[in-house]
Every structure is written in C-alpha cells, then in structure tokens.
Design an enzyme around this catalytic site. Structure first.
Site, PDB file in Angstrom:
ATOM      1  N   GLY A  57     -58.250  51.318   6.000  1.00  0.00           N
ATOM      2  CA  GLY A  57     -58.867  50.906   4.744  1.00  0.00           C
ATOM      3  C   GLY A  57     -57.803  50.572   3.725  1.00  0.00           C
ATOM      4  N   CYS A  84     -54.811  54.470  10.942  1.00  0.00           N
ATOM      5  CA  CYS A  84     -54.198  53.999   9.695  1.00  0.00           C
ATOM      6  C   CYS A  84     -54.677  54.848   8.504  1.00  0.00           C
ATOM      7  CB  CYS A  84     -54.476  52.511   9.510  1.00  0.00           C
ATOM      8  SG  CYS A  84     -53.394  51.755   8.299  1.00  0.00           S
ATOM      9  N   TYR A  85     -55.473  54.288   7.597  1.00  0.00           N
ATOM     10  CA  TYR A  85     -55.955  55.115   6.491  1.00  0.00           C
ATOM     11  C   TYR A  85     -56.726  56.322   7.030  1.00  0.00           C
ATOM     12  CZ  TYR A  85     -58.313  56.613   2.231  1.00  0.00           C
ATOM     13  OH  TYR A  85     -58.760  57.363   1.174  1.00  0.00           O
ATOM     14  N   HIS A 169     -52.789  49.937  14.642  1.00  0.00           N
ATOM     15  CA  HIS A 169     -54.168  49.520  14.936  1.00  0.00           C
ATOM     16  C   HIS A 169     -54.367  49.227  16.425  1.00  0.00           C
ATOM     17  CE1 HIS A 169     -55.646  49.166  10.796  1.00  0.00           C
ATOM     18  NE2 HIS A 169     -54.377  48.945  10.508  1.00  0.00           N
ATOM     19  N   LYS A 369     -72.803  39.732  19.767  1.00  0.00           N
ATOM     20  CA  LYS A 369     -73.160  38.463  20.419  1.00  0.00           C
ATOM     21  C   LYS A 369     -72.908  38.487  21.932  1.00  0.00           C
ATOM     22  CE  LYS A 369     -74.393  34.149  19.437  1.00  0.00           C
ATOM     23  NZ  LYS A 369     -75.375  33.770  18.403  1.00  0.00           N
TER      24      LYS A 369
END
Ligand code: XMP
Length: 519
Positions: A57, A84-85, A169, A369
């Site tokens: 974030g 990460c955050y 990430h 999708k």
C-alpha cells in the site's frame, strides 16, 4: 456465499497489485477474495479463510490514520503473509521497527537468503521492489530470512506462529519464482487444498442460483459476449425451463454473430431464446446522427426499450441475469480506484438501468475473466464464443464514423470479417492461442473519401482503418506490430472484395493518447 470450504483472504492496503495477489492465488486453484483492510470482520471470516495475505500500500505505518492490521487477524491463530506495506504493518503491530528507506527502492533487486525457511528455497533471487519504508528490526520471535542492498530485512518469518513478511512483491511476474513463494505459503503453510476448479465453480454457482431463484422465472439478455453467455449458460443449468433468454439483433453486430448466438443457445444448449431483429428500429433512430456520444445514448436507450417490451411479453420475470465479473465488483467497492473522468459512456448489455426493477442474479460475481472462460468451456459453449475478443455494447456503430446507415455498416462488417479472418488464419485472433496474439483487432470505416485508381478507372471512395492492439487490461494499449505480409493481404482483399472502399490504413497510435475504439 462460501464458494468452497478452503479459502484465502487478501486484505487490501491500497496497493496497485492487490487484485493481482488474488488472481495469483486463484491460479493455484484456491479460492481467494480481496477485502478492504477495514472490512467488517464477519464478512471476511464468512469465507472461512485458512490464512491471510496483507497487500502492499502507499501509506507509511507512522502516518496519522495509516491502515493497520485488524486485531481479529492476529487473534485468529491462522498463518499471515505480509507483502511490502503488509510486512511493515505486521512488523509494527508485533513490536518491530520500521524506518524510511532513505529514498524509494523501485524496480528489480537481488535478495540473498540467510536462513532456511519454508517460503524461499533459493539462495538468491531477482525480485520486484517498490517501497519507501523498510523494516529495521524484526519483532521478537521473527528471524531475518533474506536481505537486499537496500533492505536489511527483505523477508522475515516466525515459523511457530506461521507469520511471514516479504518486502518485495511475489505477485508481480518480474519477481523470479514469485508464484512458487506464494504457493509455499498457500499450499504448504496454510495447507489449503487446491479444489477451486471449473467444475467446483459450476457446482457452487448452480447451488447458489437455485437457492436464490427458487421456482421463479428468470430473464437474461445475451449479447454474444463472453460474460453474458457464460452467465446465461450457468443459469440455464441451474434453472432450466424457468429461464427466458433474449437476444437483440441491433443490426450492428459482426459477421455471423446473430447466427452463432442462436446456434449456441437454442440448438446446442436448448435455451428458450427469443431473437429480436430490431435493426430497422436502431437504424431509423441513428439516421443523420454523427456525434459519438449521441450514438451511444441512442443505442443504449433503444436497447433498453426493446428489451423492456420483450420482458413484458414474457410476463416480466422477477429475476434478471447480469454478467458482472469480480474485477467490476472490486473496482466498485473501492471508489478511489475507479477512473474519475468519463471518456466514453459505456453501454453494456449487462448494464441495464436499475429502474427496470429486477432482482439481479450475478453468477460470475466472484470470477476473474480467465475463470469465466474456463467455466464457459466446461459448460460446452463454443470456442469462438468463449475466446471472443471484447466487443463494445454499441457494436459497429462506434466503428462506423460519420452516419450509421445499413449500407455503411455492411461495408464495415465485410472489411472487419476479412481482417479478423486473416488474423484467425495466422493464429493471432483468439487470446488463448498464442501469447503473440493481439488483444483486440477490428476495422473502422472512415467518412473520408479519397481518389484511387482501379482497372484504369478513377475511384473516389471511403477509407478503412485497421486497428490491432496488445494490452493486459485495456486501460493502456500498444498497437500490434503485425507482420507486413498479413497487413498487405488484408488491405488488398478489402479493396478488391468490398465495394465502396479504395484505401486501407493501419492505426499506429497507442492508448493513451488515442483510445482503442475510434469513438
Ligand atoms: P477504449 O476505446 O475506451 O476501449 O480504449 C477500451 C475497451 O472497452 C471497450 N469498449 C466498450 N465495451 N461497452 C462495452 O462493453 C462500450 O460502450 C464500450 N466502449 C468501448 C473497447 O472495445 C475496448 O476493449
């Protein structure tokens, strides 16, 4: 609804990659949902997660009003992976220390593993970093698992509590073996069984539809697009004879499309499909109109009125099928993510206005999708329908610049069929076939006449533009570097086979600054 017993919950701290984490978990055939970090705990726990992933974030844990890990997560006793955050907030919540990294670390970095652990098995890895803060001191009970030149703690873990943190990430493809790391967390640490298969999606969905509609009647609008087709096919399986499907032929569809929809639904699936040829109505309303937004408005309005009239004839069923898919749900639950400025007023067959007063059946509400397509194939829908490229609700009208007349639309339809036919022949049309395939390709008819010469005769005719783009999300796109021989053949065939066209051009603008469609 709890689609399958085994699930992972992702808490969204506002990263641009949050949805991607959810997709990556689904790719492991594990059900996963994304929730705002401050979602009602009951809602999150309702899916009975076997573990939590905390997204990255843009905030800093020390900012006033910064998002934080809700207490119920740490009280659950379940495994937690902070990214990460998410790692920084985990560190802060458990007594570790976070500090500014002294500049943003952005892009590829190399990490070195320093402790054996169940997540990262390689000694060193190329990873994707994007952060301004970093963990300086890990909380008690944690060990440093890896470091990079900018991050003394690139990964940390506490095996006894099954808490882990990654500064990088893993959900981004640039991270080497990122999916492996996520798999170790989900399958090994959380011990989730990968049971989220097309068959289980279908079973869950059928049960949910049956519970919702009971014995009541259901109405559906099919457009030939993937989402409305799969949603309708699912309801057909669940509620069979209670379903009436309506297909409005606007006269603005691609070559062969009305027939294809009729064959798929009526003949193969045995649906009660009402095919309405409303093309005259559409063309008469569009006569003389050249302004793009006005065209869109007229088509949207005419569609709704046609549909409404048919619904009355059928006896106005209380339920209406909508092909809403999961990314739409995620976008609308996080308003700050949606694009603020309206560039085009989109018209979707699924997007009928609320004043029509139906209760909505949305069987694709939790599907991405690619999952929608997998379900479509498993339900036996034809491949051309399942792997079809996106097609705008207003159809060929927004590709027929200038006035939309039956004659001009016919010219466009023929040119489009030639171009897409050549692409199909080269194995480039359907997204499934090859990574080299184009994401969307079509012809556009321009109201521009130019001089040409054919068989010693002077011609003065209109122009066809060919458009082919590659894109991941249709928000940005690049023009496809198509083979010159393919372009030459398509152009040659169009000029020779479609009367009224003497010139073909290829659109080489990206989006932005252009858009994919021309109107
Ligand atoms: P643009 O032209 O805005 O298009 O770059 C992005 C994607 O959206 C599709 N598109 C539409 N889809 N109703 C739809 O369902 C519409 O009114 C509409 N207008 C554009 C377009 O084909 C591309 O895939």
């Amino acid at each position: 609804m709890n689609p399958v017993p085994q699930a992972i919950a992702v808490l969204d701290f506002g990263s641009q990659y949050s949805q991607l984490i959810t997709r990556r978990v689904r790719e492991m055939q594990v059900y996963c949902e994304l929730f705002p970090w401050n979602a009602d705990p009951q809602k999150v726990l309702h899916i009975q997660p076997k573990g939590f992933i905390l997204s990255g974030g843009p905030s800093s844990v020390y900012e006033k009003d910064a998002p934080f890990i809700p207490a119920y997560i740490l009280e659950s006793g379940l495994p937690v992976l902070g990214i990460c955050y998410g790692m920084q907030s985990l560190a802060q919540a458990l007594g570790g220390e976070v500090e500014p990294a002294g500049g943003r670390e952005y892009g590829l970095a190399e990490i070195q593993t320093v402790a054996s652990n169940p997540l990262i098995q390689q000694n060193s890895l190329q990873v994707w970093m994007s952060h301004g803060d970093r963990v300086r001191k890990v909380p008690e009970g944690f060990v440093v698992l890896a470091y990079s030149s900018h991050s003394p703690v690139a990964a940390m873990g506490d095996d006894s509590r099954r808490y882990y943190g990654l500064q990088f990430h893993p959900e981004v493809r640039h991270t080497q073996d990122g999916q492996e790391i996520l798999k170790h967390f989900v399958l090994d640490i959380c011990q989730v069984k990968p049971e989220w298969t097309p068959q289980s999606m279908i079973e869950q969905s059928i049960a949910a539809i049956q519970a919702q509609v009971g014995q009541e009647k259901v109405l559906s609008a099919v457009s030939g697009g993937v989402d409305s087709s799969v949603a309708t096919a699912l309801v057909l399986q669940a509620a069979g004879s209670q379903l009436d499907a309506v297909f409005v032929d606007t006269g603005l569809l691609r070559e062969g499309e009305p027939r294809q929809v009729e064959t798929a639904f009526k003949r193969s699936l045995g649906a009660r499909l009402h095919v309405l040829d409303a093309s005259r109505e559409f063309f008469s309303k569009l006569a003389g109109v050249t302004e793009p937004e006005e065209k869109r408005r007229i088509i949207g309005e005419t569609f709704i009125r046609t549909f409404e009239a048919q619904a009355r004839l059928i006896g106005k069923p209380p339920f209406l099928v909508q092909g809403t898919i999961y990314p739409d749900v995620v976008e609308s639950s996080a308003p700050d993510r949606s694009q603020a400025q309206r560039i085009k007023s989109h018209h979707n067959v699924g997007g009928l206005p609320p004043d029509l007063d139906f209760k909505l059946v949305e069987p694709l509400r939790y599907l991405f999708k690619d999952e929608v397509r997998a379900v479509g194939e498993a339900l036996g829908l034809p491949r051309e329908l399942v792997w079809r490229q996106p097609f705008p609700g207003p159809g060929l009208a927004v590709r027929c610049l200038g006035e939309v007349t039956p004659q001009r639309v016919e010219i466009l339809r023929k040119a489009d069929a030639i171009f897409t036919g050549e692409l199909a022949e080269a194995g480039l049309l359907f997204q499934k076939e090859t990574a080299a395939g184009v994401s969307q390709a079509f012809a556009v008819l321009l109201p521009v006449r130019s001089v040409g010469v054919m068989g010693d005769q002077r011609t003065y005719q209109e122009t066809v533009a060919l458009r082919a783009v590659t894109t991941e999300d249709f928000m940005t796109a690049d023009w496809a570097r198509l083979d010159h021989a393919l372009l030459a053949k398509a152009a040659n065939r169009i000029v020779n086979e479609v009367s009224g066209v003497n010139r073909v051009v290829y659109d080489i603008t990206s989006k932005p600054p252009a858009t994919i469609e021309w109107e």
